[in-house]
Design an enzyme around this catalytic site. Sequence first.
Site, PDB file in Angstrom:
ATOM      1  N   SER A 254       0.806  -1.210   0.000  1.00 40.99           N
ATOM      2  CA  SER A 254       0.000   0.000   0.000  1.00 40.99           C
ATOM      3  C   SER A 254       0.848   1.273   0.000  1.00 40.99           C
ATOM      4  O   SER A 254       1.703   1.421  -0.861  1.00 40.99           O
ATOM      5  CB  SER A 254      -0.941  -0.056   1.199  1.00 40.99           C
ATOM      6  OG  SER A 254      -2.062   0.696   0.929  1.00 40.99           O
ATOM      7  N   HIS A 396      -7.707  -5.478   0.283  1.00 41.48           N
ATOM      8  CA  HIS A 396      -6.453  -4.752   0.413  1.00 41.48           C
ATOM      9  C   HIS A 396      -5.697  -5.292   1.641  1.00 41.48           C
ATOM     10  O   HIS A 396      -6.103  -5.029   2.774  1.00 41.48           O
ATOM     11  CB  HIS A 396      -6.848  -3.288   0.612  1.00 41.48           C
ATOM     12  CG  HIS A 396      -5.720  -2.334   0.651  1.00 41.48           C
ATOM     13  ND1 HIS A 396      -4.958  -2.043  -0.453  1.00 41.48           N
ATOM     14  CD2 HIS A 396      -5.239  -1.556   1.660  1.00 41.48           C
ATOM     15  CE1 HIS A 396      -4.052  -1.137  -0.123  1.00 41.48           C
ATOM     16  NE2 HIS A 396      -4.193  -0.835   1.145  1.00 41.48           N
TER      17      HIS A 396
HETATM   18  C1  GCU Z   1      -5.404   4.814   1.602  1.00 40.26           C
HETATM   19  C2  GCU Z   1      -4.761   5.583   0.467  1.00 40.26           C
HETATM   20  C3  GCU Z   1      -3.955   4.690  -0.455  1.00 40.26           C
HETATM   21  C4  GCU Z   1      -2.970   3.859   0.349  1.00 40.26           C
HETATM   22  C5  GCU Z   1      -3.702   3.137   1.453  1.00 40.26           C
HETATM   23  C6  GCU Z   1      -2.794   2.401   2.445  1.00 40.26           C
HETATM   24  O1  GCU Z   1      -6.374   3.963   1.084  1.00 40.26           O
HETATM   25  O2  GCU Z   1      -5.794   6.260  -0.202  1.00 40.26           O
HETATM   26  O3  GCU Z   1      -3.259   5.437  -1.423  1.00 40.26           O
HETATM   27  O4  GCU Z   1      -2.286   2.980  -0.483  1.00 40.26           O
HETATM   28  O5  GCU Z   1      -4.413   4.075   2.256  1.00 40.26           O
HETATM   29  O6  GCU Z   1      -1.651   2.736   2.596  1.00 40.26           O
HETATM   30  O7  GCU Z   1      -3.326   1.497   3.090  1.00 40.26           O
END
Ligand code: GCU
Length: 416
Positions: A254, A396
């Site tokens: 992420s 995610h």
């Molecule tokens: C949020 C953000 C993303 C990122 C994510 C994370 O969703 O919008 O860009 O990748 O956090 O780091 O879990």
Amino acid sequence: MKDSKSIIKLIMKLWVVVSLICLPIKAQEANYDESKVGTYTLPDALTTLNGQEVINKKQWEKVRRPEILKLFQDNEYGIIPNAKIKTSYRVLEEGEDALDGKAIRRQVEITFNGNGLTRKMLVLLYIPKGVKKCPVFVSPNFQGNATTTTDPAVIESQFSVFERAHQTSRWSYDRIISSGYAVATFHYYDVYFDQDDKINDTIYPLFGINSNSDLQDNTGKSIAAWAWGCSRVLDYLLTLKYIDKKRAIVLGHSRLGKAALWCGAQDQRFAMVISNDSGCSGAALSRRNYGETVAKINHDFPWWFCNKYQSYSQDVSSLPMDQHELLALIAPRLVYVASAQDDQWADPRGEFLSLQEASKVYALYGLETLQGSSFPSVNEPLWKGNCGYHMRTGIHDVTDYDWQSYIEFANKHLIP
Ligand code: GCU
């Protein structure tokens, strides 16, 4: 004193919970309709700024690669000032019988001194026993070293507010070690608090940057700092006789996936770079209006990218580069981009298309590319040449499926 620490921990926890609650709200505003992605023209990774076509690796390495690197430095991730700092290492703890006797555990404090200040980073390292020289994963963690494992000997990271073993599902230590890989992790807060207006508590004051007003348009912020942290861990690992210099892998999830890509793009000592669900401003193409956009990320996380990046929020087509060129900077080394089916916010298709476009650069090295391949079905990894991609089922996250795929791909290329 103890009370004030608990209050700080409570506030930080609330902040994390509030951001998680806000995520679905943000996600609802995004476009998830492929027919509304819009048309776009990507900058060509193989055409130099003065319009010359790049037809061989020499031109790529001498001209185009440095150009692209600078575009990312100046417009997106920013740079870390080049001031000299002093670094020292201290082994705080070592155990010969970690992870059911399969690994050696080493916990090392890295101290940075600069500008009359000190910053400390705590690294947790597991090394498979009985292996003479092993490949190593370097991967920062979100919640603190002690949250990655049930191993009671692991020291809590200084800024961690989470319970021990809180996020073990993301760390397939047993699989990693049994496969003959070492793994090193550190809490990303050791380098940069993931919050606005925290520059003073990060590594930047070591370089004379103490607040937002000290930032140039192209000074890095947190993503650049987390990437820097991964390279500093590698500096240490390369001092150890049982780590193979030629087989270091950087992996991030992420926001830390964005950092891992930026780290691997710059630091060519990493033989493999893995983006786990890095999404917008990571592996995904910025010019696709799908899921998170540059405007949204700049609005929600102004402390991630350099100030200049804000100027592209209203017009991504004016960006002089796009994310496929970030992936291309990894060529000809191994690159793996992973997505998750229920993580549409990160735009899985945009991540795949980006890798596919980047793979053109690999052809300069006589390597197979992803040109002509279609977007793979879920749980059907697509590996061509030095490029790997998969979209797994689920949300995610970093799962054992992800680790298993990374290890199998690495085995194919890095294990003789
Ligand atoms: C949020 C953000 C993303 C990122 C994510 C994370 O969703 O919008 O860009 O990748 O956090 O780091 O879990």
